[in-house]
Design an enzyme around this catalytic site. Structure first.
Site, mmCIF file in Angstrom:
data_model
loop_
_atom_site.group_PDB
_atom_site.id
_atom_site.type_symbol
_atom_site.label_atom_id
_atom_site.label_comp_id
_atom_site.label_asym_id
_atom_site.label_seq_id
_atom_site.Cartn_x
_atom_site.Cartn_y
_atom_site.Cartn_z
ATOM 1 N N ASP A 107 0.822 -1.206 0.000
ATOM 2 C CA ASP A 107 0.000 0.000 0.000
ATOM 3 C C ASP A 107 0.858 1.259 0.000
ATOM 4 O OD1 ASP A 107 0.809 -0.852 2.563
ATOM 5 O OD2 ASP A 107 -0.688 0.415 3.543
ATOM 6 N N GLU A 116 -0.626 -1.969 5.208
ATOM 7 C CA GLU A 116 0.284 -1.921 6.359
ATOM 8 C C GLU A 116 0.267 -0.553 7.014
ATOM 9 O OE1 GLU A 116 3.555 -0.901 8.740
ATOM 10 O OE2 GLU A 116 3.385 -0.111 6.694
ATOM 11 N N GLU A 117 -0.012 0.478 6.221
ATOM 12 C CA GLU A 117 0.145 1.850 6.700
ATOM 13 C C GLU A 117 -0.989 2.344 7.595
ATOM 14 O OE1 GLU A 117 2.685 3.591 6.515
ATOM 15 O OE2 GLU A 117 3.861 3.027 4.768
ATOM 16 N N ARG A 140 18.043 -7.404 14.713
ATOM 17 C CA ARG A 140 17.967 -7.253 16.161
ATOM 18 C C ARG A 140 17.091 -8.356 16.747
ATOM 19 N NH1 ARG A 140 19.166 -3.432 19.826
ATOM 20 N NH2 ARG A 140 18.072 -3.539 21.833
ATOM 21 N N HIS A 194 8.077 8.521 4.503
ATOM 22 C CA HIS A 194 6.882 9.358 4.599
ATOM 23 C C HIS A 194 7.176 10.822 4.250
ATOM 24 C CE1 HIS A 194 4.412 6.374 7.261
ATOM 25 N NE2 HIS A 194 5.271 5.734 6.485
#
Length: 391
Positions: free
Chosen positions: A80, A138-139, A177, A362
């Site tokens: 998206d 996802e956003e 991580r 963004h």
């Protein structure tokens, strides 16, 4: 086998770029990715790969089975875009006003599509099954991961790997991580109902702007005075609206913002303490304040065994020049939901532009080094193949 994988991906790189740029020019917002989903479906269908559309909404899932039995490995990419005007001066600039791929999801999709094609070509020499999860939305919470999981995208999956192209991390590097790597992302809305009036007679009012200002200052003290300094939390107020004429005291005001945490306990504490501050401020000012707290994605918590495995796999990818333990990122990601269901890990692929100034995710001028897609595909592919050898 990995050498064959890498060689075929090298040959597929130009097609990867073509796909990425096509998607970049035709972005679609979260939960509205109809044409993008169709594009992904058609890519697989034209190759003869088993594919299912409409998974949990606009999600697409493809599966490739090797010739021999083995583990089932899932790889995920999101597709998206964001409600941002593309301000780049490039031939592949977004053609949709006010919408652009400002986070790299077009690159994630292109890399996974070409990786799936290569694994399909190698299937007669492979063991196990490979699940390619193309996730919508996802956003924008609640995101697409939850509904895709409910619709069976993880059925039979033994492990999942995912990556994010990262524009501020040097190209050719991998960041991993164990444990929390991205934060829980919550949002809140506060509506203050005071009593407006003339600017010349403030004593006759309950000034929503002053009350809002008190809230801003008091809420900003929560992290520094209520959260253990060893822990992490962010509280940011992003909007404060009380539009009036210059001589009018505001009758109402609205505030909005976000809270980011890694620990479930700190997440609960922040919501609890914010509510206490809001209620206390309402009592002090004899007004009504409505507080709504919306829980977004949980923290992305990588599994230790799979993260250590990924770290070792990255050492075998010739294009990678640095493998670095990442600091936790305060950004949110609904990949978290997959990791709550099956073992896996999520890592960052360095994609900082080599010949241009980098911009953060963004941002209206966001872009990334396209060769990073190749590194992402190789790392995900090597992880998928090598996982078949694990106990």
């Amino acid at each position: 086998m990995n050498e064959q994988l890498f060689e075929k991906l090298d040959l597929a790189y130009e097609d990867m770029v073509v796909i990425r740029r096509h998607l970049h020019m035709h972005p679609e917002l979260s939960f509205k990715e109809v044409k993008t989903a169709q594009y992904i479906h058609d890519f697989y269908a034209n190759l003869g790969i088993e594919v299912q559309s409409g998974v949990g909404g606009n999600g697409v899932v493809a599966r490739v089975k090797g010739a021999r039995p083995g583990k089932t490995v899932a790889l995920r990419a999101d597709f998206d875009a964001l409600p941002i005007q593309d301000e780049k001066d490039v031939p592949y600039k977004s053609t949709v006003p006010g919408v652009m791929h400002a986070c790299g999801h077009d690159g994630h999709t292109a890399a996974l599509l070409q990786l799936a094609k290569v694994i399909f070509d190698l299937r007669e020499d492979l063991a196990g099954e490979y699940v390619f999860i193309h996730q919508h939305a996802e956003e924008f919470a609640p995101g697409g991961a939850i509904s895709m999981i409910e619709d069976g995208c993880l059925d039979g999956v033994d492990v999942i790997f995912g990556t994010h192209l990262w524009s501020l991390t040097p190209y050719s590097s991998i960041e991993y991580r164990t444990g929390p790597i991205m934060a829980a992302a919550d949002r809140f809305e506060i509506t203050i109902q005071g009593a407006g009036g003339h600017g010349a007679a403030p004593h006759q009012t309950k000034d929503a702007v002053v009350i809002g200002a008190q809230l801003v200052m008091n809420l900003q003290q929560l992290v520094s005075r209520r959260v253990d300094p060893i822990e992490s939390a962010v509280l940011s107020i992003g909007s404060f609206m009380a539009d009036n004429a210059f001589n009018v005291i505001a009758d109402s005001a609205k505030l909005g913002g976000t809270v980011r945490t890694f620990s479930p306990e700190i997440r609960d504490l922040m919501e609890q303490e914010m509510r206490r501050v809001v209620e206390g401020t309402a009592l002090t000012n004899d007004c009504t304040i409505t507080f709504n707290y919306f829980r977004g994605y949980p923290a992305v918590v990588n599994h230790q065994k799979e993260t250590e495995f990924l770290q070792q796999v990255a050492k075998t990818v010739p294009d990678i020049s640095a493998i670095v333990e990442s600091k936790p990122q305060m950004g949110g990601e609904d990949f978290a939901y997959y990791l709550e269901k099956v073992p896996g890990t999520f890592f960052f692929t360095g994609a900082q532009p080599v010949d241009a100034a980098p911009f953060p995710h963004h941002h209206p001028k966001f872009d990334f080094e396209e060769r990073a897609m190749l590194i992402a595909a190789k790392t995900l592919g090597a992880a998928a193949l090598d996982y078949q050898k694990t106990e």
